[in-house]
Motif scaffolding. Structure first.
Motif, PDB file in Angstrom:
ATOM      1  N   LEU A 260      47.844  42.359  39.325  1.00 41.03           N
ATOM      2  CA  LEU A 260      46.395  42.293  39.459  1.00 41.03           C
ATOM      3  C   LEU A 260      45.939  43.485  40.282  1.00 41.03           C
ATOM      4  CD1 LEU A 260      43.726  40.722  39.015  1.00 41.03           C
ATOM      5  CD2 LEU A 260      44.094  39.720  41.288  1.00 41.03           C
ATOM      6  N   GLY A 261      45.047  44.297  39.709  1.00 43.03           N
ATOM      7  CA  GLY A 261      44.484  45.428  40.418  1.00 43.03           C
ATOM      8  C   GLY A 261      43.011  45.201  40.705  1.00 43.03           C
ATOM      9  N   LEU A 262      42.553  45.646  41.876  1.00 45.56           N
ATOM     10  CA  LEU A 262      41.159  45.494  42.273  1.00 45.56           C
ATOM     11  C   LEU A 262      40.467  46.858  42.248  1.00 45.56           C
ATOM     12  CD1 LEU A 262      42.546  42.890  43.406  1.00 45.56           C
ATOM     13  CD2 LEU A 262      40.848  42.952  45.241  1.00 45.56           C
ATOM     14  N   ARG A 263      39.373  46.931  41.484  1.00 46.04           N
ATOM     15  CA  ARG A 263      38.602  48.166  41.409  1.00 46.04           C
ATOM     16  C   ARG A 263      37.335  48.100  42.259  1.00 46.04           C
ATOM     17  NH1 ARG A 263      38.358  50.164  35.265  1.00 46.04           N
ATOM     18  NH2 ARG A 263      37.994  52.143  36.311  1.00 46.04           N
ATOM     19  N   ARG A 264      37.098  46.971  42.876  1.00 43.30           N
ATOM     20  CA  ARG A 264      36.045  46.832  43.868  1.00 43.30           C
ATOM     21  C   ARG A 264      36.573  45.969  45.011  1.00 43.30           C
ATOM     22  NH1 ARG A 264      32.153  45.579  39.668  1.00 43.30           N
ATOM     23  NH2 ARG A 264      31.915  43.487  40.533  1.00 43.30           N
ATOM     24  N   MET A 265      36.169  46.313  46.247  1.00 43.64           N
ATOM     25  CA  MET A 265      36.610  45.526  47.400  1.00 43.64           C
ATOM     26  C   MET A 265      35.454  45.195  48.332  1.00 43.64           C
ATOM     27  SD  MET A 265      40.424  46.765  48.505  1.00 43.64           S
ATOM     28  CE  MET A 265      40.383  45.588  49.852  1.00 43.64           C
ATOM     29  N   GLY A 266      34.234  45.155  47.796  1.00 42.30           N
ATOM     30  CA  GLY A 266      33.093  44.727  48.584  1.00 42.30           C
ATOM     31  C   GLY A 266      33.187  43.244  48.918  1.00 42.30           C
ATOM     32  N   ALA A 269      32.680  40.883  45.881  1.00 37.24           N
ATOM     33  CA  ALA A 269      33.818  40.912  44.967  1.00 37.24           C
ATOM     34  C   ALA A 269      35.012  40.150  45.540  1.00 37.24           C
ATOM     35  CB  ALA A 269      34.213  42.355  44.660  1.00 37.24           C
ATOM     36  N   MET A 270      35.291  40.323  46.830  1.00 40.53           N
ATOM     37  CA  MET A 270      36.438  39.658  47.444  1.00 40.53           C
ATOM     38  C   MET A 270      36.224  38.155  47.550  1.00 40.53           C
ATOM     39  SD  MET A 270      38.678  41.989  47.875  1.00 40.53           S
ATOM     40  CE  MET A 270      39.880  41.355  49.047  1.00 40.53           C
ATOM     41  N   LEU A 271      35.024  37.734  47.926  1.00 32.56           N
ATOM     42  CA  LEU A 271      34.760  36.298  48.003  1.00 32.56           C
ATOM     43  C   LEU A 271      34.845  35.643  46.631  1.00 32.56           C
ATOM     44  CD1 LEU A 271      31.807  36.143  50.576  1.00 32.56           C
ATOM     45  CD2 LEU A 271      34.211  35.505  50.949  1.00 32.56           C
ATOM     46  N   GLY A 272      34.341  36.342  45.602  1.00 31.47           N
ATOM     47  CA  GLY A 272      34.442  35.815  44.247  1.00 31.47           C
ATOM     48  C   GLY A 272      35.885  35.681  43.796  1.00 31.47           C
ATOM     49  N   LEU A 273      36.730  36.645  44.166  1.00 31.56           N
ATOM     50  CA  LEU A 273      38.147  36.573  43.813  1.00 31.56           C
ATOM     51  C   LEU A 273      38.830  35.433  44.555  1.00 31.56           C
ATOM     52  CD1 LEU A 273      40.651  37.756  42.402  1.00 31.56           C
ATOM     53  CD2 LEU A 273      40.915  39.287  44.378  1.00 31.56           C
ATOM     54  N   GLY A 283      44.244  29.610  34.549  1.00 31.93           N
ATOM     55  CA  GLY A 283      43.642  30.791  33.956  1.00 31.93           C
ATOM     56  C   GLY A 283      43.630  31.976  34.897  1.00 31.93           C
ATOM     57  N   LEU A 284      43.523  33.171  34.316  1.00 35.27           N
ATOM     58  CA  LEU A 284      43.451  34.387  35.111  1.00 35.27           C
ATOM     59  C   LEU A 284      42.107  34.475  35.828  1.00 35.27           C
ATOM     60  CD1 LEU A 284      44.890  37.000  32.570  1.00 35.27           C
ATOM     61  CD2 LEU A 284      46.091  35.947  34.491  1.00 35.27           C
ATOM     62  N   PRO A 285      42.089  35.086  37.032  1.00 29.84           N
ATOM     63  CA  PRO A 285      40.794  35.341  37.672  1.00 29.84           C
ATOM     64  C   PRO A 285      39.951  36.278  36.810  1.00 29.84           C
ATOM     65  CG  PRO A 285      42.587  36.439  38.855  1.00 29.84           C
ATOM     66  CD  PRO A 285      43.218  35.529  37.853  1.00 29.84           C
ATOM     67  N   ARG A 286      38.655  36.055  36.799  1.00 26.31           N
ATOM     68  CA  ARG A 286      37.761  36.798  35.913  1.00 26.31           C
ATOM     69  C   ARG A 286      36.894  37.770  36.700  1.00 26.31           C
ATOM     70  NH1 ARG A 286      34.953  31.771  33.123  1.00 26.31           N
ATOM     71  NH2 ARG A 286      35.179  31.087  35.290  1.00 26.31           N
ATOM     72  N   GLY A 287      36.600  38.912  36.060  1.00 21.82           N
ATOM     73  CA  GLY A 287      35.725  39.904  36.658  1.00 21.82           C
ATOM     74  C   GLY A 287      35.971  41.262  36.042  1.00 21.82           C
ATOM     75  N   GLY A 288      34.890  41.984  35.777  1.00 19.17           N
ATOM     76  CA  GLY A 288      35.034  43.297  35.171  1.00 19.17           C
ATOM     77  C   GLY A 288      35.702  44.312  36.077  1.00 19.17           C
ATOM     78  N   HIS A 289      35.796  44.007  37.375  1.00 18.99           N
ATOM     79  CA  HIS A 289      36.428  44.928  38.324  1.00 18.99           C
ATOM     80  C   HIS A 289      37.916  44.651  38.496  1.00 18.99           C
ATOM     81  CE1 HIS A 289      35.515  41.284  40.508  1.00 18.99           C
ATOM     82  NE2 HIS A 289      36.301  41.667  41.494  1.00 18.99           N
TER      83      HIS A 289
END
Length: 335
Positions: A260-266, A269-273, A283-289
């Motif tokens: 799993l790679g993170l392209r945003r770390m605001g 984004a982190m709380l959503g992850l 299921g896999l975590p979802r997000g365009g980042h």
């Protein structure tokens, strides 16, 4: 059955009385020798020597770092590989718990004794990380201060590899591991709360504006702009107390590597992850980042600057290029 028991006397969750009980219990079931580790990397040396001497089994009472060292001693070399027995003695015990063992060392010993009686074995895949490490003129690895890159290092670069049982990481998670190791060196005890508090504090100082990592795979499009990468050989990635943390829920000991790679770390984004990865997940975590890799045989992560690097919760310095491979059927575990 000849068995060597490796004990880390500094293991977080055991004491002398517990160790004596476990030694007597295992000694009644197998022809047991016992060694205590004395320094970082010692378990690799002891396990390698036991492999060369023809031991059938190597048991480890310790945390994930000691188990990782022993596994590397078992797998390296051309001799027949002993089977592994795991008795959790650390703070997280991710590998042992991923195998389905109880987190308590006494209860885990009971499960292991049952596996010995029934000769119940499981063959699992391992991960392997390969990177270049600069050496001095005498051939010893060069020790570089944090932030020093290969361009400023002296001596030729030589390939270095190490196997891992459950995870690796480049970026923020490895920075947290580095910080916790520093606290342990200062005499603080590792614990889930210590890791969580350190992660929260370190989030404020990690670079969240300049992604440095690039994912490279054969016959696939290169993915750039990654802040941190979590590489998994199984799930979960780790635990927060009794709660599993599952950024790569499809990973398993019988498949290739996941990432799993993170392209945003605001903050958003982190709380959503976090909401998606804490607890049992399917299921896999979802997000365009987010960048997902599943069941991959090999991939490479390169960095524009030296990045913190960890394997199985051990900090291994800063790296700018690491190749990750899945090694099928690499290890037998009595479990």
């Amino acid at each position: 059955m000849r068995a060597l028991l490796l004990i880390n006397p500094m293991a977080t969750s055991t004491n002398r009385r517990t160790r004596d009980v476990l030694i007597r219990a295992l000694g009644a079931a197998v022809d047991l020798s016992v060694e205590e580790t004395g320094y970082r990397g010692h378990a690799t040396v002891l396990a390698g020597t036991a492999r060369e001497k023809g031991f059938d089994v190597i048991a480890v009472l310790g945390g994930d770092g000691t188990i990782n060292e022993a596994v590397n001693g078992i797998v390296e070399g051309g001799h027949a590989r002993p089977a592994l027995i795991v008795i959790p003695g650390g703070s997280a015990n991710v590998f042992a718990r991923s195998l389905g063992l109880p987190n308590d060392p006494v209860e885990a010993t009971g499960a292991v004794l049952e596996a010995i009686r029934e000769d119940r074995r499981r063959t699992i895949n391992l991960g392997q990380a390969i990177w270049e490490e600069n050496t001095l003129d005498d051939g010893t690895p060069e020790v570089r201060p944090p932030g020093a890159s290969d361009e400023t290092a002296h001596g030729p670069a030589s390939p270095t590899s190490r196997y891992f049982t459950f995870c690796a990481g480049l970026g923020y998670d490895a920075e947290v591991v580095r910080a916790v190791e520093g606290l342990r060196g200062a005499g603080y005890k590792a614990s889930p709360s210590r890791y969580i508090n350190t992660a929260l504090r370190h989030y404020l100082i990690t670079d969240r504006r300049h992604p440095a990592l690039r994912l490279e795979r054969s016959r696939r499009t290169t993915v750039d702009g990654i802040f941190m990468a979590i590489i998994s050989n199984t799930a979960p990635w780790t635990y927060a107390g009794s709660r599993p943390i599952n950024p790569t829920p499809w990973a398993g000991f019988d498949t290739g590597l996941d990432m799993l790679g993170l392209r945003r770390m605001g903050v958003a984004a982190m709380l959503g992850l976090l909401r998606q990865i804490v607890g049992e997940r399917v299921g896999l975590p979802r997000g365009g980042h987010l960048v997902h890799v599943h069941d991959e045989e090999e991939f490479t992560l390169t960095a524009r600057r030296p990045m913190a690097f960890q394997l199985d919760g051990d900090y291994l310095g800063e790296r700018e290029r690491v190749t990750f491979r899945s090694i099928p059927s690499a290890l037998q575990v009595l479990v």
